[in-house]
Design an enzyme around this catalytic site. Sequence first.
Site, PDB file in Angstrom:
ATOM      1  CB  CYS A  65      62.560 -87.055  10.915  1.00 53.95           C
ATOM      2  SG  CYS A  65      61.641 -85.562  11.298  1.00 53.95           S
ATOM      3  CG  HIS A  96      66.523 -84.038  11.194  1.00 47.98           C
ATOM      4  ND1 HIS A  96      67.315 -84.790  10.221  1.00 47.98           N
ATOM      5  CD2 HIS A  96      66.021 -84.063  11.576  1.00 47.98           C
ATOM      6  CE1 HIS A  96      66.024 -85.767  10.689  1.00 47.98           C
ATOM      7  NE2 HIS A  96      65.667 -84.989  11.660  1.00 47.98           N
TER       8      HIS A  96
END
Lengths: 380, 99
Positions: A84, A329
């Site tokens: 991420c 996200h």
Amino acid sequence: MKISVLGAATTKFGELWSRSPRDLVMEAVNEALDDSKEISLQDIEAVYVGNMLSGTLGGQDHLGAFFAEELGLHVPAMKVEGACASGGLAIHAGVTAVSSGIYENVLVVGIEKMTDFKPEEVAEALMGAGSDPERDAGASFPSLYALMARVHMEKYGTTEEDMAAVAVKNHYHASLNSHAQFTFPVTMEKVMESPVVSSPLKLLDCSPISDGAAAVILSSKIKKTGRNIFIVGSAVATDSLGLAERDDLTTIYAAKEAARKAYKMSGVGPNEIDVAEVHDCFTIAEIIAMEDLGFFGKGEAARAVRLGQTRLGGRPVINTSGGLKACGHPVGATGVKQVVEIYRQLKGIAGKKQVKGAKLGLTHNVGGSGATAVVNILKG
Amino acid sequence: MISPVKVWRNQKKIQKILGLYGIIVSWTKVHVPPVGFSSQAPYVIVVVKLESGKSYIAQLVDWSENSLKTGQKVKAVLRRTKNPGEEGVIPYGVKFKPV
């Protein structure tokens, strides 16, 4: 170090079923070029693509050439992957490339396409960022952060309401951001009543699964017109892939170390930061980030959130975009989007979510449960 | 896909942990599992500080609400970990049980 951010843009984040990765990247890149006013596509000498899951989920690797083709370029192009934190790492790669003097202008793109797939498939794919024992245990990222939350609660008295307050704040900020996935506010009650995903974390403690892209143009040149925004510090640190190998579950060592290096590189201290985009993949992660970055003492961040000190009007204002929690996200895009948001804040073009007079900003991007962390410091 | 070769290779690591005692450092009850674990949900995952000084993450079996607490003593046991893939290789690994 002083690298110019010449242009920056993001697409809207969300469930963008009608948009392909190509569409999203082209939109972000064209808007970033328009925003720069002084750079055209032909001036770009290298492309860095931040992405995590294109191979695992979409079956498409070789993303550098994939997007270079779409852009009509024949320049060096490569994917940068750090779970991420892929977007933040791509920014760091772009910064080091320009700093080296080999390239004058580089394009950094962050992209992720996640909502084409079932949530349990996405959860499994994301666990590629974890360790073998974590996968064998059936852990998901909510469970890894839940394990961190439990220790933080027992050690520092952090409560589920404190964590919920992060979600409430970030949804409020997102309600002022037309590019956010969730543009509606939520109440404390709604967060507390949401179903448990992995105790003590509930659905509204978690960032969503999202599609989106962001693009930034970095350069060794300064702008001839308008306000110049610079990256004055960029640092990365790493730690064990798995959570169990860490000494302290209430902190992310890699983030502390990346922050220490970025502060040193820029000569900026945590007390000088006006606005920050931090990696709130889960609400507890924002509380830990506030402590790791030195904005608040250990065990004091939850209180600051509760008192609204990091909401618009406070200082430092955290996650004006809505953060991962409410802006969305799309994992490879997040670290690039954070830089776009801080760039817009420092330029004074952040609209209703503008932090008045913001001069110094910071981005904090974390991969896995803390195995990779990237901190960038920007100056207006 | 679960590679049978990888399962075989990892068994050496597992053997070193089996039978060790430790205490729960943190725990979570998982209600939304990833692929391959839906038949087990809700299940409990623990981080355990082992008597060897190292820590390990695995599922907790034979738990009751009373055993879901930090400081709980546990023992490492061998259990089936997830649904076998299409090749039919049944993966075994470490889980903990309260003692």
